[in-house]
Each structure stands twice: as C-alpha cells, then as structure tokens.
Design a protein around this motif. Structure first.
Motif, short mmCIF file in Angstrom:
data_model
loop_
_atom_site.label_atom_id
_atom_site.label_comp_id
_atom_site.label_asym_id
_atom_site.label_seq_id
_atom_site.Cartn_x
_atom_site.Cartn_y
_atom_site.Cartn_z
N SER A 1 30.92 37.37 -24.35
CA SER A 1 30.81 38.63 -25.07
C SER A 1 32.20 39.10 -25.50
N THR A 2 32.50 38.96 -26.77
CA THR A 2 33.78 39.43 -27.32
C THR A 2 33.80 39.30 -28.83
N ASN A 3 34.57 40.17 -29.47
CA ASN A 3 34.83 40.01 -30.90
C ASN A 3 36.19 39.35 -31.14
N GLY A 4 36.81 38.88 -30.07
CA GLY A 4 38.14 38.27 -30.15
C GLY A 4 39.18 39.05 -29.39
N GLY A 5 38.84 40.28 -28.99
CA GLY A 5 39.76 41.07 -28.20
C GLY A 5 40.70 41.90 -29.05
N THR A 6 41.84 42.23 -28.47
CA THR A 6 42.85 43.04 -29.13
C THR A 6 44.11 42.21 -29.34
N SER A 7 45.10 42.81 -29.99
CA SER A 7 46.36 42.08 -30.21
C SER A 7 47.05 41.77 -28.90
N LYS A 8 46.80 42.59 -27.88
CA LYS A 8 47.43 42.37 -26.56
C LYS A 8 46.60 41.46 -25.69
N HIS A 9 45.29 41.62 -25.72
CA HIS A 9 44.40 40.83 -24.87
C HIS A 9 43.39 40.09 -25.77
N LYS A 10 43.65 38.82 -26.00
CA LYS A 10 42.78 38.02 -26.86
C LYS A 10 41.87 37.15 -26.01
N HIS A 11 40.64 37.01 -26.48
CA HIS A 11 39.70 36.14 -25.79
C HIS A 11 38.56 35.79 -26.74
N PRO A 12 37.85 34.66 -26.48
CA PRO A 12 37.94 33.80 -25.30
C PRO A 12 39.16 32.88 -25.37
N SER A 13 39.62 32.46 -24.20
CA SER A 13 40.73 31.53 -24.16
C SER A 13 40.21 30.11 -24.38
N ARG A 14 41.03 29.32 -24.97
CA ARG A 14 40.69 27.91 -25.17
C ARG A 14 40.58 27.19 -23.82
N GLU A 15 41.37 27.66 -22.84
CA GLU A 15 41.30 27.08 -21.51
C GLU A 15 39.93 27.26 -20.88
N THR A 16 39.34 28.45 -21.06
CA THR A 16 38.00 28.69 -20.50
C THR A 16 36.96 27.81 -21.17
N ILE A 17 37.05 27.68 -22.49
CA ILE A 17 36.14 26.78 -23.20
C ILE A 17 36.27 25.37 -22.63
N ALA A 18 37.51 24.93 -22.41
CA ALA A 18 37.75 23.58 -21.90
C ALA A 18 37.13 23.39 -20.52
N ARG A 19 37.27 24.38 -19.66
CA ARG A 19 36.74 24.27 -18.31
C ARG A 19 35.21 24.18 -18.31
N ILE A 20 34.58 24.92 -19.21
CA ILE A 20 33.12 24.88 -19.30
C ILE A 20 32.66 23.52 -19.84
N VAL A 21 33.27 23.09 -20.94
CA VAL A 21 32.85 21.85 -21.60
C VAL A 21 33.12 20.63 -20.71
N CYS A 22 34.22 20.66 -19.98
CA CYS A 22 34.66 19.49 -19.21
C CYS A 22 34.33 19.60 -17.73
N LYS A 23 33.47 20.51 -17.36
CA LYS A 23 33.15 20.67 -15.93
C LYS A 23 32.61 19.36 -15.37
N LYS A 24 33.04 19.04 -14.17
CA LYS A 24 32.83 17.68 -13.66
C LYS A 24 31.40 17.35 -13.25
N ASN A 25 30.58 18.33 -12.94
CA ASN A 25 29.21 18.00 -12.51
C ASN A 25 28.17 18.35 -13.57
N ARG A 26 28.55 18.21 -14.83
CA ARG A 26 27.59 18.42 -15.92
C ARG A 26 26.56 17.32 -15.96
N ASN A 27 25.37 17.66 -16.48
CA ASN A 27 24.38 16.60 -16.73
C ASN A 27 24.55 16.09 -18.16
N ASP A 28 23.67 15.23 -18.59
CA ASP A 28 23.81 14.59 -19.91
C ASP A 28 23.26 15.43 -21.05
N ASP A 29 22.59 16.54 -20.73
CA ASP A 29 22.01 17.38 -21.78
C ASP A 29 23.11 18.11 -22.54
#
Length: 356
Positions: A284-312
């Motif tokens: 949930s975000t519109n991108g945040g503010t100039s001081k606090h931007k989100h979502p972070s690319r790091e968070t996207i990476a952690r979700i996509v690359c989580k180690k116990n994902r299934n094949d779906d």
C-alpha cells in the motif's frame, strides 16, 4: 445484509494505509472491519464513498498513531457521516491520560494527532468500547472471525506510552509539505543480488517505537486468510510466529499478505518471509514522499527470491498504478526483473477468493 464471499479492499491512501474488509459470520451475516484511515485526504477522496454504503463498522482498528494511518480517521469522525454509522468496538492502543484538544490542525507528529482523535471518539462515539491490543491477547474471536495478534508486545506498548506522555506537552512541530523528488535513482543490482544483502534495519525497535507499536494480526475469515502487518517490525512478527511453532519447514499459510510499512526495506526481512507461505503480497503506497520513498527494491527482491517459494506464480500487488509510483521513486521494477522468478506485479485494489 447477507454476504457470500469476503472482499478485501486496499484503498488508495496516498503514502499510508486504509483497509476495508467486508466478510461474514457463520450465518452469512455481513461483518465490516475498517483498518486505518490513511492520510487526512484519504477520507475525502477514497474512504468516504465506501463508508456511505455502510450502516455499521463491527471493528475499527487504528494500528498505530502515525499521520498516514490516523489522518483519515480524524476527518471521518469530524464528518457528519459518523453520526449515521454504528461502531461495534475500536482497537486502539493509548495511555490512560486526560483528553485535550490538539493545538494545531496542521500537526504531523503522531501524539497530537492521536490525542485529537481520542477527543473526537469521546465526543462522537462516547460509550463505544476501546480495547488495548497486545500479543498477550493472542487469539480474539469476533463474530466467528479469528484474529491472531502478532504485534505489539506489552513491553513495546509500555515504551510507547512513556514516549507518548513525554511528548504530548512539547511544542507542536510545524508541518512540512512533502515534494515529489525529481531524483530518479538507478537500480543497478539485480533482485538476486539484492536478496543476498543481509537485513539491517536503520533503527532499533526502541528508536522506531511508533511503527513498532503497530497492531498486526492474522485474520481468518470463512473463505480467506489474511496476514495484515500494518507498519510492524519484522523482528517482532518473527518472534511471535516462532512462539506459535511456525518455522521455515512449517510456515504460516495465508492467502494474502499486506506487506509491512508500505514495502520499506526496514520492515520485511528474509527470515520473516521464510516463515510465511503465500503467493500474494500487497503493498500500500503511492511511492511515498521525497524523504521516505517506498516500496524499496530490496523488499521486492526478498519477496521474489524467498527461499521456500513453491513453483506457482508469485503475485505482488500495488494499490496505485506502477507508472504513478515510478514517477515518485524511479524505475524500481524493470522488464528484465520479470524474466526470472515466475512472478508478476500489477495494480489492484479489491481482492476475493477468485483472485487465488
């Protein structure tokens, strides 16, 4: 009103959260849950039109007192619509202090906003039960719905109250209007590379006490299970999931996860994600503010690359369009990212069991 399926609405709330859940009990009677109100303008431009169709909110939750969660609720309670809507109970952690009127409608710090809303509750809905919620409650049942409380702990709430009472008599800070940053950072590292970076939040729990105090819970509806993390800290959620015997080999299974703190890199760790089994993550975000931007690319990476994902296929949803978010934070997702990992990211606000 009779309802046959749960509807999860992640409303456009600028850089904040406002979640409206329409579900049902064992007799198919509708149950309405409102979680947060977003920023002050969220009520006018998003929340109000939904509330016009509602006669009763069975449960109203303010997860914590930051402006991007409480602002819309304040404006809701100032609007004539509040007189037409019954409220069953309110979850809201607050110290036992005297009510007083906020000295500035433009205040953006948390405590004056919260004190102002307390006064509005007393004025508009005096007599409605306000309940303190911590992990000591553990499991709460409301109209056949099961809430498993994962944050905050009593220790965190005690620290919040000390900070609250210390701050409430300090001079009000002036509001600063946030501007959209014209700086568009480059994202040179791949998602796989970013996921290998250790999780190191910028602040400790004690130095992030307002977010740490977030009410976060697992909600089991008749047809959907939801993990709603507000702006909670990963460390707190991990401890409580492990206390419930969840592990990497036996993770908690849920249909949808509302990612903590708008996808900030400080609130979603690899260890937390290893305790969750889900193919659907909502930010949930519109991108945040100039001081606090989100979502972070790091968070996207952690979700996509989580180690116990299934094949779906794994789905990440945003409640604003990707183009709008990119205007604020830059190209946080590129076409190249979508070629690996069997995942998708798209804009969507309403979810039902048909989306599974």
């Amino acid at each position: 009103m009779i309802r046959i399926e749960t509807e999860l609405n992640i409303l456009p709330a600028n850089n904040g959260d406002s979640i409206l859940i329409k579900t049902y009990d064992k007799n198919r009677n509708e149950v309405i849950i409102l979680i947060d109100g977003g920023t002050p303008t969220t009520f006018k431009y998003s929340l109000k039109k939904h509330l016009k169709e509602i006669a009763k909110i069975d449960l109203l939750v303010l997860t914590h007192i930051d402006n991007d969660h409480i602002g819309g609720l304040k404006n809701f309670f100032k609007n004539g619509l509040i007189e037409k809507i019954e409220i069953g109970e309110i979850w809201y952690n607050q110290p036992d202090a005297e009510f007083y009127e906020s000295r500035s409608e433009k205040a953006i710090i948390s405590v004056p906003q919260a004190e102002d809303w307390k006064a509005l509750i007393k004025e508009k809905k005096n007599g409605v039960a306000i309940k303190e919620i911590t992990t000591e409650n553990r499991i709460i049942n409301i109209k056949d719905l099961e809430f498993t409380i994962l944050s905050p702990t009593s220790e965190i709430i005690n620290k919040l109250y000390k900070a609250w009472l210390k701050k409430r008599n300090k001079p009000i800070e002036k509001a600063i209007k946030s501007q959209i940053s014209i700086c568009k950072p480059s994202f040179s590292k791949s998602l796989e590379e970013l996921n290998k970076i250790d999780f190191k939040p910028e602040k400790s729990i004690d130095n992030d006490i307002y977010n740490s105090s977030s009410i976060a819970f697992l909600l089991r509806c008749p047809d959907l299970s939801l993990l709603l993390l507000a702006d909670s800290r990963a460390e707190v959620i991990i401890d409580n999931l492990k206390n419930m015997d969840y592990s990497e080999s036996t993770p908690v299974e849920v249909d949808f996860v509302k990612v903590s703190h708008h996808g900030s890199l400080n609130n979603t760790s690899q260890d937390l994600l290893s305790l969750i089994k889900s193919n659907n993550y909502i930010i949930s975000t519109n991108g945040g503010t100039s001081k606090h931007k989100h979502p972070s690319r790091e968070t996207i990476a952690r979700i996509v690359c989580k180690k116990n994902r299934n094949d779906d296929i794994l789905n990440i949803y945003t409640n604003y369009s990707l183009d709008r978010i990119k205007l604020r934070i830059g190209e946080f997702i590129a076409d190249e990212d979508l070629k690996n990992g069997n995942w998708n990211i798209e804009h969507k606000n309403t979810f039902t069991k048909n989306d599974l």
